[in-house]
Motif scaffolding. Structure first.
Motif, PDB file in Angstrom:
ATOM      1  N   ASN A 133     -76.311 -72.351 -26.396  1.00  0.00           N
ATOM      2  CA  ASN A 133     -77.613 -72.868 -25.947  1.00  0.00           C
ATOM      3  C   ASN A 133     -78.620 -71.788 -25.569  1.00  0.00           C
ATOM      4  O   ASN A 133     -79.760 -72.104 -25.242  1.00  0.00           O
ATOM      5  CB  ASN A 133     -77.387 -73.800 -24.750  1.00  0.00           C
ATOM      6  CG  ASN A 133     -76.667 -75.053 -25.158  1.00  0.00           C
ATOM      7  OD1 ASN A 133     -77.220 -75.881 -25.867  1.00  0.00           O
ATOM      8  ND2 ASN A 133     -75.416 -75.187 -24.751  1.00  0.00           N
ATOM      9  N   ARG A 134     -78.217 -70.530 -25.596  1.00  0.00           N
ATOM     10  CA  ARG A 134     -79.057 -69.460 -25.049  1.00  0.00           C
ATOM     11  C   ARG A 134     -80.421 -69.338 -25.723  1.00  0.00           C
ATOM     12  O   ARG A 134     -81.417 -69.078 -25.057  1.00  0.00           O
ATOM     13  CB  ARG A 134     -78.318 -68.120 -25.067  1.00  0.00           C
ATOM     14  CG  ARG A 134     -78.149 -67.522 -26.440  1.00  0.00           C
ATOM     15  CD  ARG A 134     -77.201 -66.315 -26.426  1.00  0.00           C
ATOM     16  NE  ARG A 134     -77.251 -65.552 -27.633  1.00  0.00           N
ATOM     17  CZ  ARG A 134     -76.721 -65.929 -28.788  1.00  0.00           C
ATOM     18  NH1 ARG A 134     -76.114 -67.090 -28.885  1.00  0.00           N
ATOM     19  NH2 ARG A 134     -76.813 -65.163 -29.851  1.00  0.00           N
ATOM     20  N   LEU A 135     -80.489 -69.519 -27.023  1.00  0.00           N
ATOM     21  CA  LEU A 135     -81.779 -69.381 -27.704  1.00  0.00           C
ATOM     22  C   LEU A 135     -82.711 -70.527 -27.358  1.00  0.00           C
ATOM     23  O   LEU A 135     -83.926 -70.326 -27.224  1.00  0.00           O
ATOM     24  CB  LEU A 135     -81.578 -69.259 -29.213  1.00  0.00           C
ATOM     25  CG  LEU A 135     -80.816 -68.006 -29.664  1.00  0.00           C
ATOM     26  CD1 LEU A 135     -80.596 -68.029 -31.168  1.00  0.00           C
ATOM     27  CD2 LEU A 135     -81.522 -66.746 -29.228  1.00  0.00           C
ATOM     28  N   ASN A 136     -82.166 -71.723 -27.179  1.00  0.00           N
ATOM     29  CA  ASN A 136     -82.993 -72.860 -26.765  1.00  0.00           C
ATOM     30  C   ASN A 136     -83.481 -72.687 -25.335  1.00  0.00           C
ATOM     31  O   ASN A 136     -84.612 -73.036 -25.010  1.00  0.00           O
ATOM     32  CB  ASN A 136     -82.210 -74.169 -26.878  1.00  0.00           C
ATOM     33  CG  ASN A 136     -81.970 -74.569 -28.313  1.00  0.00           C
ATOM     34  OD1 ASN A 136     -82.761 -74.239 -29.189  1.00  0.00           O
ATOM     35  ND2 ASN A 136     -80.874 -75.243 -28.558  1.00  0.00           N
ATOM     36  N   TRP A 137     -82.613 -72.193 -24.463  1.00  0.00           N
ATOM     37  CA  TRP A 137     -82.961 -72.046 -23.048  1.00  0.00           C
ATOM     38  C   TRP A 137     -83.839 -70.838 -22.768  1.00  0.00           C
ATOM     39  O   TRP A 137     -84.765 -70.916 -21.976  1.00  0.00           O
ATOM     40  CB  TRP A 137     -81.707 -71.926 -22.194  1.00  0.00           C
ATOM     41  CG  TRP A 137     -80.832 -73.138 -22.166  1.00  0.00           C
ATOM     42  CD1 TRP A 137     -81.169 -74.417 -22.510  1.00  0.00           C
ATOM     43  CD2 TRP A 137     -79.472 -73.178 -21.767  1.00  0.00           C
ATOM     44  NE1 TRP A 137     -80.093 -75.261 -22.356  1.00  0.00           N
ATOM     45  CE2 TRP A 137     -79.024 -74.520 -21.886  1.00  0.00           C
ATOM     46  CE3 TRP A 137     -78.567 -72.224 -21.318  1.00  0.00           C
ATOM     47  CZ2 TRP A 137     -77.733 -74.909 -21.575  1.00  0.00           C
ATOM     48  CZ3 TRP A 137     -77.275 -72.615 -21.007  1.00  0.00           C
ATOM     49  CH2 TRP A 137     -76.874 -73.946 -21.134  1.00  0.00           C
ATOM     50  N   PHE A 138     -83.524 -69.704 -23.390  1.00  0.00           N
ATOM     51  CA  PHE A 138     -84.208 -68.450 -23.055  1.00  0.00           C
ATOM     52  C   PHE A 138     -85.108 -67.922 -24.162  1.00  0.00           C
ATOM     53  O   PHE A 138     -85.955 -67.080 -23.916  1.00  0.00           O
ATOM     54  CB  PHE A 138     -83.175 -67.370 -22.687  1.00  0.00           C
ATOM     55  CG  PHE A 138     -82.320 -67.754 -21.515  1.00  0.00           C
ATOM     56  CD1 PHE A 138     -82.793 -67.597 -20.225  1.00  0.00           C
ATOM     57  CD2 PHE A 138     -81.057 -68.292 -21.693  1.00  0.00           C
ATOM     58  CE1 PHE A 138     -82.020 -67.959 -19.132  1.00  0.00           C
ATOM     59  CE2 PHE A 138     -80.273 -68.663 -20.615  1.00  0.00           C
ATOM     60  CZ  PHE A 138     -80.754 -68.497 -19.335  1.00  0.00           C
TER      61      PHE A 138
END
Length: 140
Positions: free
Chosen positions: A109-114
């Motif tokens: 999920n890191r690209l969606n979140w950050f």
């Protein structure tokens, strides 16, 4: 220690910046730690040499050991001050399947979140030990 990161990931670049503010100056040298974007030419070679075929966001190579997922994050405590080593020791008390599941959930999920970093904001102190398009260090 060689830390391979996803050089386009804002969370991964943020991790490098966070480490750069906490690693003691005497350890923030190419002899102690080098940050390498996993998608760089050297990063690709390093990952292939150690048999990592599914590079996701952070891999740590340290003293002949390849650390991935939750173990990679905990291995970073080797270059941090004592209080972070204590916190990492507590983290090692969590069963590996749980640590790795949490790591994979964040990685997924890191690209969606950050988001992504189009321009590297790494400060000059960390850039001195970063190889690739986001850093100044030439491949040893």
């Amino acid at each position: 220690m060689i830390v391979l990161i996803d050089g386009d990931c804002a969370l991964c670049v943020g991790l490098v910046e966070w480490l750069g503010r906490r690693i003691p100056a005497e350890k923030l040298t190419p002899e102690c730690i080098i940050f390498v974007p996993g998608e760089s030419d050297w990063g690709t070679v390093l990952l292939a040499e150690v048999g990592v075929t599914a590079f996701d966001s952070v891999v740590v190579l340290n003293n002949g050991h390849v650390h991935q997922e939750g173990d990679a994050v905990l291995a970073l405590s080797d270059v941090l001050p004592r209080r972070w080593k204590v916190l990492a020791a507590l983290g090692r008390g969590v069963p590996r399947p749980w640590r790795d599941a949490l790591y994979r959930w964040v990685a997924r999920n890191r690209l969606n979140w950050f988001g992504r970093k189009e321009v590297c904001p790494i400060d000059s102190r960390v850039a001195a030990v970063t190889y690739g398009p986001r850093g100044l260090l030439h491949r040893p």
